[in-house]
Design a protein around this motif. Structure first.
Motif, PDB file in Angstrom:
ATOM      1  N   PRO A 173       0.816  -1.225   0.000  1.00  0.00           N
ATOM      2  CA  PRO A 173       0.000   0.000   0.000  1.00  0.00           C
ATOM      3  C   PRO A 173       0.850   1.276   0.000  1.00  0.00           C
ATOM      4  CG  PRO A 173      -0.898  -1.591   1.559  1.00  0.00           C
ATOM      5  CD  PRO A 173       0.389  -2.178   1.047  1.00  0.00           C
ATOM      6  N   ASP A 174       2.043   1.251   0.588  1.00  0.00           N
ATOM      7  CA  ASP A 174       2.869   2.469   0.601  1.00  0.00           C
ATOM      8  C   ASP A 174       3.730   2.610  -0.652  1.00  0.00           C
ATOM      9  OD1 ASP A 174       4.898   0.617   0.974  1.00  0.00           O
ATOM     10  OD2 ASP A 174       5.381   1.254   3.010  1.00  0.00           O
ATOM     11  N   GLY A 175       3.527   1.752  -1.642  1.00  0.00           N
ATOM     12  CA  GLY A 175       4.209   1.920  -2.921  1.00  0.00           C
ATOM     13  C   GLY A 175       5.426   1.038  -3.116  1.00  0.00           C
ATOM     14  N   LEU A 176       5.941   0.434  -2.047  1.00  0.00           N
ATOM     15  CA  LEU A 176       7.116  -0.438  -2.197  1.00  0.00           C
ATOM     16  C   LEU A 176       6.755  -1.652  -3.057  1.00  0.00           C
ATOM     17  CD1 LEU A 176      10.026  -1.269  -1.433  1.00  0.00           C
ATOM     18  CD2 LEU A 176       9.059  -2.419   0.576  1.00  0.00           C
ATOM     19  N   ALA A 177       7.539  -1.913  -4.097  1.00  0.00           N
ATOM     20  CA  ALA A 177       7.307  -3.097  -4.928  1.00  0.00           C
ATOM     21  C   ALA A 177       7.577  -4.346  -4.102  1.00  0.00           C
ATOM     22  CB  ALA A 177       8.220  -3.062  -6.144  1.00  0.00           C
ATOM     23  N   LEU A 178       6.680  -5.323  -4.165  1.00  0.00           N
ATOM     24  CA  LEU A 178       6.918  -6.585  -3.473  1.00  0.00           C
ATOM     25  C   LEU A 178       8.185  -7.222  -4.036  1.00  0.00           C
ATOM     26  CD1 LEU A 178       3.362  -8.200  -3.253  1.00  0.00           C
ATOM     27  CD2 LEU A 178       4.474  -6.643  -1.684  1.00  0.00           C
ATOM     28  N   SER A 179       8.986  -7.783  -3.141  1.00  0.00           N
ATOM     29  CA  SER A 179      10.222  -8.449  -3.543  1.00  0.00           C
ATOM     30  C   SER A 179      10.635  -9.402  -2.437  1.00  0.00           C
ATOM     31  CB  SER A 179      11.335  -7.404  -3.758  1.00  0.00           C
ATOM     32  OG  SER A 179      12.602  -8.045  -3.799  1.00  0.00           O
ATOM     33  N   SER A 180      11.189 -10.549  -2.834  1.00  0.00           N
ATOM     34  CA  SER A 180      11.687 -11.491  -1.825  1.00  0.00           C
ATOM     35  C   SER A 180      12.747 -10.811  -0.965  1.00  0.00           C
ATOM     36  CB  SER A 180      12.274 -12.723  -2.507  1.00  0.00           C
ATOM     37  OG  SER A 180      11.341 -13.258  -3.426  1.00  0.00           O
ATOM     38  N   ARG A 181      13.463  -9.856  -1.546  1.00  0.00           N
ATOM     39  CA  ARG A 181      14.552  -9.193  -0.810  1.00  0.00           C
ATOM     40  C   ARG A 181      14.048  -8.255   0.280  1.00  0.00           C
ATOM     41  NH1 ARG A 181      19.276 -10.113  -3.802  1.00  0.00           N
ATOM     42  NH2 ARG A 181      18.823 -10.876  -5.882  1.00  0.00           N
ATOM     43  N   ASN A 182      12.775  -7.848   0.230  1.00  0.00           N
ATOM     44  CA  ASN A 182      12.243  -6.965   1.280  1.00  0.00           C
ATOM     45  C   ASN A 182      12.339  -7.624   2.648  1.00  0.00           C
ATOM     46  OD1 ASN A 182      11.621  -5.327  -0.842  1.00  0.00           O
ATOM     47  ND2 ASN A 182       9.393  -5.613  -0.730  1.00  0.00           N
ATOM     48  N   PHE A 183      12.345  -8.955   2.662  1.00  0.00           N
ATOM     49  CA  PHE A 183      12.452  -9.741   3.879  1.00  0.00           C
ATOM     50  C   PHE A 183      13.653  -9.319   4.721  1.00  0.00           C
ATOM     51  CE2 PHE A 183      14.691 -13.527   5.580  1.00  0.00           C
ATOM     52  CZ  PHE A 183      13.789 -13.920   6.553  1.00  0.00           C
ATOM     53  N   HIS A 184      14.723  -8.897   4.063  1.00  0.00           N
ATOM     54  CA  HIS A 184      15.954  -8.567   4.786  1.00  0.00           C
ATOM     55  C   HIS A 184      15.958  -7.162   5.374  1.00  0.00           C
ATOM     56  CE1 HIS A 184      18.035 -12.218   3.745  1.00  0.00           C
ATOM     57  NE2 HIS A 184      17.862 -12.019   2.448  1.00  0.00           N
ATOM     58  N   LEU A 185      14.981  -6.346   5.047  1.00  0.00           N
ATOM     59  CA  LEU A 185      15.006  -4.950   5.513  1.00  0.00           C
ATOM     60  C   LEU A 185      14.720  -4.877   7.011  1.00  0.00           C
ATOM     61  CD1 LEU A 185      12.891  -3.368   2.628  1.00  0.00           C
ATOM     62  CD2 LEU A 185      15.389  -3.239   2.898  1.00  0.00           C
ATOM     63  N   SER A 186      15.488  -4.085   7.728  1.00  0.00           N
ATOM     64  CA  SER A 186      15.183  -3.815   9.141  1.00  0.00           C
ATOM     65  C   SER A 186      13.916  -2.955   9.175  1.00  0.00           C
ATOM     66  CB  SER A 186      16.341  -3.046   9.777  1.00  0.00           C
ATOM     67  OG  SER A 186      16.377  -1.726   9.255  1.00  0.00           O
ATOM     68  N   PRO A 187      13.264  -2.854  10.332  1.00  0.00           N
ATOM     69  CA  PRO A 187      12.066  -2.003  10.389  1.00  0.00           C
ATOM     70  C   PRO A 187      12.340  -0.577   9.893  1.00  0.00           C
ATOM     71  CG  PRO A 187      12.200  -3.372  12.352  1.00  0.00           C
ATOM     72  CD  PRO A 187      13.479  -3.606  11.578  1.00  0.00           C
ATOM     73  N   ALA A 188      13.482  -0.015  10.258  1.00  0.00           N
ATOM     74  CA  ALA A 188      13.783   1.358   9.815  1.00  0.00           C
ATOM     75  C   ALA A 188      13.996   1.399   8.305  1.00  0.00           C
ATOM     76  CB  ALA A 188      15.017   1.885  10.544  1.00  0.00           C
ATOM     77  N   GLU A 189      14.685   0.377   7.775  1.00  0.00           N
ATOM     78  CA  GLU A 189      14.903   0.335   6.317  1.00  0.00           C
ATOM     79  C   GLU A 189      13.578   0.118   5.585  1.00  0.00           C
ATOM     80  OE1 GLU A 189      19.453  -1.474   6.459  1.00  0.00           O
ATOM     81  OE2 GLU A 189      17.739  -2.839   6.285  1.00  0.00           O
ATOM     82  N   ARG A 190      12.733  -0.735   6.160  1.00  0.00           N
ATOM     83  CA  ARG A 190      11.425  -0.977   5.531  1.00  0.00           C
ATOM     84  C   ARG A 190      10.617   0.320   5.469  1.00  0.00           C
ATOM     85  NH1 ARG A 190       7.759  -0.472   3.410  1.00  0.00           N
ATOM     86  NH2 ARG A 190       5.910  -1.737   2.992  1.00  0.00           N
ATOM     87  N   LEU A 223      15.731   2.591 -11.236  1.00  0.00           N
ATOM     88  CA  LEU A 223      16.761   2.859 -10.237  1.00  0.00           C
ATOM     89  C   LEU A 223      17.076   1.616  -9.420  1.00  0.00           C
ATOM     90  CD1 LEU A 223      14.526   3.024  -7.958  1.00  0.00           C
ATOM     91  CD2 LEU A 223      14.677   5.474  -8.177  1.00  0.00           C
ATOM     92  N   ALA A 224      18.259   1.652  -8.833  1.00  0.00           N
ATOM     93  CA  ALA A 224      18.697   0.604  -7.898  1.00  0.00           C
ATOM     94  C   ALA A 224      19.221   1.318  -6.661  1.00  0.00           C
ATOM     95  CB  ALA A 224      19.793  -0.259  -8.516  1.00  0.00           C
ATOM     96  N   VAL A 225      18.795   0.840  -5.497  1.00  0.00           N
ATOM     97  CA  VAL A 225      19.109   1.514  -4.239  1.00  0.00           C
ATOM     98  C   VAL A 225      19.512   0.464  -3.217  1.00  0.00           C
ATOM     99  CG1 VAL A 225      18.138   2.951  -2.389  1.00  0.00           C
ATOM    100  CG2 VAL A 225      17.441   3.344  -4.762  1.00  0.00           C
ATOM    101  N   ARG A 226      20.538   0.790  -2.443  1.00  0.00           N
ATOM    102  CA  ARG A 226      20.952  -0.110  -1.357  1.00  0.00           C
ATOM    103  C   ARG A 226      20.490   0.404  -0.010  1.00  0.00           C
ATOM    104  NH1 ARG A 226      24.553  -4.030  -2.624  1.00  0.00           N
ATOM    105  NH2 ARG A 226      25.466  -3.787  -4.700  1.00  0.00           N
ATOM    106  N   PHE A 227      20.007  -0.540   0.794  1.00  0.00           N
ATOM    107  CA  PHE A 227      19.760  -0.283   2.217  1.00  0.00           C
ATOM    108  C   PHE A 227      20.654  -1.261   2.948  1.00  0.00           C
ATOM    109  CE2 PHE A 227      16.013   1.068   0.014  1.00  0.00           C
ATOM    110  CZ  PHE A 227      15.626   2.217   0.669  1.00  0.00           C
ATOM    111  N   GLY A 228      21.799  -0.799   3.421  1.00  0.00           N
ATOM    112  CA  GLY A 228      22.773  -1.737   3.974  1.00  0.00           C
ATOM    113  C   GLY A 228      23.104  -2.764   2.914  1.00  0.00           C
ATOM    114  N   PRO A 229      23.067  -4.071   3.258  1.00  0.00           N
ATOM    115  CA  PRO A 229      23.432  -5.097   2.273  1.00  0.00           C
ATOM    116  C   PRO A 229      22.299  -5.442   1.303  1.00  0.00           C
ATOM    117  CG  PRO A 229      22.960  -6.099   4.404  1.00  0.00           C
ATOM    118  CD  PRO A 229      22.784  -4.618   4.593  1.00  0.00           C
ATOM    119  N   THR A 230      21.129  -4.851   1.489  1.00  0.00           N
ATOM    120  CA  THR A 230      19.974  -5.229   0.672  1.00  0.00           C
ATOM    121  C   THR A 230      19.834  -4.258  -0.492  1.00  0.00           C
ATOM    122  OG1 THR A 230      18.903  -6.050   2.662  1.00  0.00           O
ATOM    123  CG2 THR A 230      17.501  -5.720   0.722  1.00  0.00           C
ATOM    124  N   ARG A 231      19.722  -4.829  -1.678  1.00  0.00           N
ATOM    125  CA  ARG A 231      19.655  -4.011  -2.889  1.00  0.00           C
ATOM    126  C   ARG A 231      18.267  -4.151  -3.498  1.00  0.00           C
ATOM    127  NH1 ARG A 231      20.637  -4.757  -8.244  1.00  0.00           N
ATOM    128  NH2 ARG A 231      21.784  -3.100  -9.324  1.00  0.00           N
TER     129      ARG A 231
END
Ligand code: AMP
Length: 282
Positions: A177-194, A262-270
């Motif tokens: 709902p907030d616009g983030l594309a679903l991705s298996s990699r979202n699993f790795h995001l910390s709450p702040a990164e999410r 675009l490609a963006v890194r949040f820590g080790p998650t791309r």
């Protein structure tokens, strides 16, 4: 009933009896709503839906990224059953790449920029595994997500060039709902990164807004994306692009259909995302 198959021989035997047309959905598992949308497209259009789940080692340019890719057979199979998938092929690596495997699909100019430049060998790995899947499954249709826009373009080109009889169908990106594309990699995001991750979508929409207001300078649109990314301290922009929608060459002026990406890194998650800009008539 969803049937789970492991070997090439099991897959071939099941396919020999499967009603046609066949719809193929290739995935790397850790299934989510984006994958579900592809499965539904297949189920609507095809008599048999085949999902493949294989974390393809050849498309990872970094061993660590391959190692930490999320995996759960039970979770994935439950989702396939819910979506009434007919056949799930979950092969061990040697069923895809036997010990004497010695061929690569070499991809051309379309695979050069963007993800191809950032991840050397990635698209060769993707094209090689997809060619194997197309050959094994012999589907009439294969469904891919627009979220990986360059991937769809590379695979469509490969299928045309190699005269593979499977039609490549691109499906819209499914988002939170907030616009983030679903991705298996979202699993790795910390709450702040999410919480910060919708910045990808905001950057794309900022550039799209400028384009809708009449901006036609590719650099101005790229700068609009960079400015939004710079406002988010957790986000480290890797590339922003405003490219020709057919060739993926970076544009000085936007005069026809284009692709913002675009490609963006949040820590080790791309994370990656994109937004197509239709042509003047679109
Ligand atoms: P993956 O398992 O990440 O390799 O993705 C398998 C397929 O699902 C690819 O065709 C992706 O483009 C597609 N896909 C991944 N995320 C999404 C999404 N958010 N919306 C639509 N399709 C997606």
């Amino acid at each position: 009933m969803t049937r789970v198959l492991r070997t090439r021989a099991e897959l071939r035997a099941a396919l020999a009896r499967a009603p046609r047309p066949i719809g193929l959905v290739p995935t790397m598992g850790w299934l989510h709503g984006g994958h579900r949308a592809l499965m539904r497209r297949a189920r609507d259009a095809d008599a048999t839906t085949v999902v493949t789940i294989f974390v393809n080692p050849r498309q990872f340019d970094q061993a660590a990224d391959f190692g930490r890719y999320p995996r759960s057979e039970a979770r994935d199979l439950a989702i396939c059953a819910e979506e009434e998938v007919d056949l799930v092929w979950m092969p061990p690596v040697e069923e895809v790449y036997p010990a004497d495997f010695d061929t690569r699909v070499s991809v051309g100019a379309l695979a050069g920029p963007l993800e191809g430049a950032a991840r050397p060998g990635h698209f060769e790995g993707v094209a090689t595994v997809v060619a194997i899947l197309f050959a094994l499954v012999g589907a009439e249709h294969a469904y891919f997500g627009q979220k990986d826009a360059q991937q769809v373009m590379v695979i469509r080109r490969m299928a045309l060039d190699l005269a593979l009889p499977t039609e490549v169908i691109a499906c819209p990106t499914v988002r939170e709902p907030d616009g983030l594309a679903l991705s298996s990699r979202n699993f790795h995001l910390s709450p702040a990164e999410r919480a910060a991750a919708p910045v990808l979508r905001r950057a794309l929409l900022a550039a799209r807004g400028r384009w809708e207001a009449g901006e036609r300078s590719g650099e101005a649109l790229r700068a609009a994306m960079r400015a939004v990314l710079a406002s988010e301290p957790l986000a480290e922009g890797e590339y922003v692009s405003c490219a020709d929608a057919e060739t993926l060459a970076e544009l000085e002026r936007v005069q026809g259909p284009a692709l913002l990406s675009l490609a963006v890194r949040f820590g080790p998650t791309r994370l990656i995302d994109n937004e197509p800009l239709p042509g003047p008539a679109g």
